[in-house]
Design a protein around this motif. Structure first.
Motif, short mmCIF file in Angstrom:
data_model
loop_
_atom_site.label_atom_id
_atom_site.label_comp_id
_atom_site.label_asym_id
_atom_site.label_seq_id
_atom_site.Cartn_x
_atom_site.Cartn_y
_atom_site.Cartn_z
N GLU A 102 0.83 -1.20 0.00
CA GLU A 102 0.00 0.00 0.00
C GLU A 102 0.87 1.26 0.00
N TYR A 103 1.96 1.22 0.74
CA TYR A 103 2.87 2.37 0.80
C TYR A 103 3.48 2.64 -0.58
N ALA A 104 3.93 1.60 -1.28
CA ALA A 104 4.52 1.76 -2.60
C ALA A 104 3.51 2.30 -3.60
N THR A 105 2.27 1.83 -3.51
CA THR A 105 1.22 2.30 -4.42
C THR A 105 0.86 3.74 -4.14
N LYS A 106 0.70 4.08 -2.86
CA LYS A 106 0.32 5.45 -2.49
C LYS A 106 1.39 6.45 -2.88
N LYS A 107 2.65 6.10 -2.66
CA LYS A 107 3.76 7.00 -2.95
C LYS A 107 4.23 6.91 -4.39
N GLN A 108 3.64 5.99 -5.16
CA GLN A 108 4.02 5.77 -6.56
C GLN A 108 5.53 5.51 -6.66
N LEU A 109 6.03 4.62 -5.82
CA LEU A 109 7.44 4.29 -5.82
C LEU A 109 7.79 3.42 -7.02
N SER A 110 9.01 3.55 -7.47
CA SER A 110 9.47 2.70 -8.56
C SER A 110 9.69 1.27 -8.08
N TYR A 111 10.18 1.12 -6.83
CA TYR A 111 10.47 -0.20 -6.32
C TYR A 111 10.80 -0.14 -4.83
N LEU A 112 10.66 -1.27 -4.16
CA LEU A 112 11.18 -1.47 -2.81
C LEU A 112 11.32 -2.96 -2.58
N ILE A 113 12.09 -3.34 -1.56
CA ILE A 113 12.26 -4.76 -1.28
C ILE A 113 11.90 -5.04 0.18
N ILE A 114 11.45 -6.28 0.40
CA ILE A 114 11.04 -6.71 1.74
C ILE A 114 11.80 -7.98 2.10
N PHE A 115 12.43 -7.96 3.28
CA PHE A 115 12.98 -9.18 3.85
C PHE A 115 11.92 -9.73 4.81
N PRO A 116 11.36 -10.88 4.49
CA PRO A 116 10.26 -11.40 5.32
C PRO A 116 10.74 -11.88 6.68
N GLU A 117 9.78 -12.10 7.54
CA GLU A 117 10.10 -12.66 8.85
C GLU A 117 10.80 -14.01 8.68
N ASN A 118 11.73 -14.29 9.57
CA ASN A 118 12.44 -15.57 9.58
C ASN A 118 13.27 -15.79 8.30
N PHE A 119 13.64 -14.71 7.63
CA PHE A 119 14.46 -14.84 6.42
C PHE A 119 15.79 -15.54 6.74
N THR A 120 16.46 -15.10 7.81
CA THR A 120 17.74 -15.70 8.18
C THR A 120 17.57 -17.17 8.55
N ARG A 121 16.50 -17.48 9.29
CA ARG A 121 16.25 -18.88 9.68
C ARG A 121 16.05 -19.75 8.45
N LYS A 122 15.33 -19.23 7.44
CA LYS A 122 15.08 -20.01 6.23
C LYS A 122 16.36 -20.20 5.42
N VAL A 123 17.21 -19.16 5.40
CA VAL A 123 18.49 -19.31 4.70
C VAL A 123 19.32 -20.40 5.38
N ASN A 124 19.37 -20.38 6.69
CA ASN A 124 20.14 -21.40 7.43
C ASN A 124 19.56 -22.80 7.21
N MET A 125 18.23 -22.90 7.19
CA MET A 125 17.59 -24.19 6.94
C MET A 125 17.88 -24.68 5.52
N SER A 126 17.89 -23.73 4.58
CA SER A 126 18.19 -24.09 3.20
C SER A 126 19.61 -24.61 3.06
#
Length: 372
Positions: free
Chosen positions: A92-116
């Motif tokens: 919603e923030y990207a749409t409202k601000k008409q941003l070109s792009y942004l990235i999100i690191f989801p919850e437990n990203f590090t845990r999933k990398v370690n599991m992978s």
């Protein structure tokens, strides 16, 4: 040879007296080289990258792999990174601000990398890339992110897809650059039609003595200005219909006008009609008035984001762009016609309506039937 020189002298005199010719011959290429030189020569300028990191420890600090990735983005030297609050809705923030792009690191990203890593890639760790596909800068940012992910995958296990990017657009899936381009073309067309239409009528009528004769008719000055303004508004909508029709026929563009974008077009026409009336009052000759209008029009045409995103420009030109009224016309039309962002479209339209009313009132006030 003497006759040739006499005629050559006469040609130079005629050239000097024609301010419009001087503009197109000398001033116009100078403006173009300065504008595009400033835009494209800033190779050291950085892109703004917003990041929402949900991969946090209990104390609120980033976990290992999200921090590692952000550090690698910093090391590229391409981005000015802005961290977003983890509690907002990033889409919603990207749409409202008409941003070109942004990235999100989801919850437990590090845990999933370690599991992978522990399971040989059976668990997928993904970064979300939210973007506007019409923006060329978004594709550049995505290439950099893909490059870092490929580098990390290669380091982990010889290139296996332990890390991936999940892409998500903030516009319809078929959104292309032409969709971004068309609202800008509409804005520029409304500007040129209204600005030069007002200048041509006011200066030519004044030069030919028609304005003085109108004073002897039952038509009041306000009625005459209303008539000419409505005529230019009709021309603007005719041009808009042609642009949208051609876009549909040639590129399958599905943009349509709503109440906000219609109001924006009317307000923009009034604003530039008023500016044209002010210019034609300040400058007596038709050619000089046209040259003055060109000096105003061309910087707005190329710095307002009509043809390419403002994010593509260096920072000092973005500051200039934000004081140009055509920038808000472009943003407002795109917010209404592409993003469906009601709040942004309404704000920009309200701003242009206020400027339109002010400009047309001032233009009407300075327009006189008789020469002083």
């Amino acid at each position: 040879m003497k006759k040739v020189l006499v005629d050559l002298k006469a040609s130079f005199k005629m050239f000097y007296r024609d301010k419009s010719t001087i503009f197109w011959t000398i001033a116009f290429p100078c403006i173009m080289i300065l504008l595009f030189g400033a835009i494209f020569s800033q190779t050291d300028s950085k892109y703004t990258l917003r990041i929402q990191n949900l991969d946090l420890k209990e104390d609120g600090t980033p976990n290992y792999w999200s921090k590692f990735f952000i550090d690698r983005l910093n090391e590229t030297g391409m981005f000015n990174i802005e961290m977003l609050d983890e509690n907002i809705n990033a889409t919603e923030y990207a749409t409202k601000k008409q941003l070109s792009y942004l990235i999100i690191f989801p919850e437990n990203f590090t845990r999933k990398v370690n599991m992978s890593l522990a399971t040989g890639g059976s668990v997928n760790a993904s970064i979300t890339f939210i973007y506007d596909p019409s923006q060329t800068t978004a594709m550049t940012a995505l290439e950099v992110i893909d490059g870092i992910i490929n580098e990390m995958n290669l380091r982990f296990a010889g290139g296996s897809h332990y890390l991936t990017v999940s892409e998500k657009t903030i516009t319809p899936e078929r959104m292309e650059y032409v969709d971004f381009f068309i609202p800008g073309i509409i804005a520029v067309t409304v500007m040129t039609t209204s600005l030069f239409g007002a200048i041509e009528v006011n200066t030519k009528y004044k030069k030919n003595g028609i304005l003085r004769r109108l004073a002897a008719t039952p038509l009041s000055r306000i009625e005459w200005i209303m008539s000419k303004s409505l005529f230019r508004i009709v021309l603007c909508f005719l041009a808009t219909a042609i642009i949208l029709g051609l876009g549909k026929f040639a590129f399958n563009v599905t943009l349509t006008l709503d109440a906000i974008s219609i109001t924006m077009i009317i307000a923009t026409s009034l604003m530039f009609s008023g500016i044209g009336m002010i210019i034609s009052r300040a400058v007596k000759e038709v050619e000089a008035a046209s040259a003055a209008a060109n000096v105003i029009m061309f910087p707005m045409m190329f710095l307002s984001g009509a043809y390419f995103p403002i994010d593509f420009m260096p920072e000092f030109l973005r500051v200039v762009a934000r004081v140009l009224p055509l920038t808000y016309v472009n943003d407002g039309l795109r917010a209404a016609m592409i993003f469906g962002n009601f709040d942004q479209a309404l704000f920009n339209t309200a701003l242009i309506v206020v400027l339109g009313v002010i400009c047309i009132i001032v233009g009407a006030a300075v327009t006189k039937w008789e020469e002083e």
